[in-house]
Design an enzyme around this catalytic site. Structure first.
Site, short mmCIF file in Angstrom:
data_model
loop_
_atom_site.label_atom_id
_atom_site.label_comp_id
_atom_site.label_asym_id
_atom_site.label_seq_id
_atom_site.Cartn_x
_atom_site.Cartn_y
_atom_site.Cartn_z
N HIS A 142 49.41 48.58 39.23
CA HIS A 142 48.56 48.44 41.36
C HIS A 142 47.59 49.26 41.34
O HIS A 142 46.52 48.26 42.59
CB HIS A 142 49.63 48.08 41.64
CG HIS A 142 50.20 48.07 43.39
ND1 HIS A 142 50.97 47.19 43.76
CD2 HIS A 142 49.04 48.57 43.88
CE1 HIS A 142 50.88 46.90 44.69
NE2 HIS A 142 49.72 47.42 45.06
N GLU A 143 47.78 50.33 40.96
CA GLU A 143 47.06 51.05 41.18
C GLU A 143 45.34 51.10 40.78
O GLU A 143 44.37 51.22 41.65
CB GLU A 143 47.61 52.52 41.40
CG GLU A 143 48.46 52.79 41.78
CD GLU A 143 48.87 52.14 43.48
OE1 GLU A 143 47.29 52.76 44.24
OE2 GLU A 143 49.86 52.05 44.05
N HIS A 146 43.40 48.21 42.62
CA HIS A 146 42.90 48.69 44.06
C HIS A 146 41.88 49.44 43.57
O HIS A 146 40.52 49.36 43.69
CB HIS A 146 43.89 49.95 44.33
CG HIS A 146 44.63 49.19 44.95
ND1 HIS A 146 44.56 47.47 45.83
CD2 HIS A 146 46.26 49.20 45.55
CE1 HIS A 146 46.35 48.18 46.11
NE2 HIS A 146 46.71 49.10 45.97
#
Length: 241
Positions: A142-143, A146
């Site tokens: 997820h990160e 980003h």
């Protein structure tokens, strides 16, 4: 009788001490004392308020160290062996934003999050909020999405549309919204479960941004960029589930 008793406790002419001899070690009492201290430490019973605070602080420190070591161990293993994390790492490197182990920082966080991304510092992994290695894998993915979005587009994190887009993509592509996770959350839908999960989690994340916390601001931003960002699966060919 005294002679017989004396002979039972005599060996090679020396008197063998009994448990009642003055000055002999009381091993039974020592074992009981250790057990009593351990029991008091485990339960808090029999401790003064100051002693209880010391024990609680020691327990917290032990738990924090255990959580940190577990996070570090899982992180290293995923960076070496997870196909998903290796795939994202390769794309970060190809985009000119290579990530190494030092870019992933294990530390305790508040109960509202399991990870975070900062363009200046990298990825925070919340050691006290990780339930399993697979949960850590999803958090890292997820990160890292980003990070990929920031690398290719230099996102303005104060811009609600920018933030909404990367939250949609991260929730959609990291595995965060796979059916097993939604089932554990009690959020199973009959149809379009993936879309419902992505939208809900993107809005929740966006609300934590002070620039997007006004009533309805997160919902509006997610709705405005939904079509383009939900259908943008780069660097994947399709949604990872």
């Amino acid at each position: 009788m005294q002679d017989a008793c004396h002979r039972r406790n005599t060996h090679h002419g020396q008197t063998k001490p009994t448990s009642s001899d003055n000055g002999s070690p009381d091993s039974t009492g020592s074992v009981f004392s250790k057990w009593q201290k351990k029991f008091s430490r485990m339960t808090g019973l029999g401790l003064s308020e100051d002693e209880r605070k010391v024990v609680e602080a020691e327990r917290a420190a032990e738990l924090s160290e255990e959580q940190f070591q577990t996070c570090e161990k899982w992180k290293a293993d995923l960076l070496r062996h997870s196909p998903l994390i290796r795939f994202l790492s390769q794309h970060l490197e190809a985009s000119g934003c290579a990530f190494s182990r030092r870019h992933f920082i294990c530390q305790p966080c508040d109960p509202t999050r399991s990870g975070g991304f900062s363009p200046e510092h990298g990825v925070v992994l919340c050691e006290n909020r990780l339930y399993s290695k697979s949960h850590l894998e999803e958090t890292m993915a997820h990160e890292m999405i980003h990070a990929l979005d920031h690398c290719r587009a230099k996102l303005d994190w104060d811009n609600c549309l920018h933030h909404a887009c990367t939250e949609i993509r991260a929730a959609n592509l990291s595995g965060d919204c796979r059916w097993s996770n939604e089932w554990m959350r009690g959020n199973m839908a009959i149809s379009k479960q993936q879309q419902a999960c992505v939208r809900r989690r993107a809005i929740l994340s966006l609300r934590s941004n002070p620039k997007c916390s006004a009533p309805g601001a997160a919902e509006e931003a997610v709705a405005e960029v939904w079509n383009s960002c939900f259908n943008d699966t780069w660097p994947f060919d399709e949604v990872y589930r």
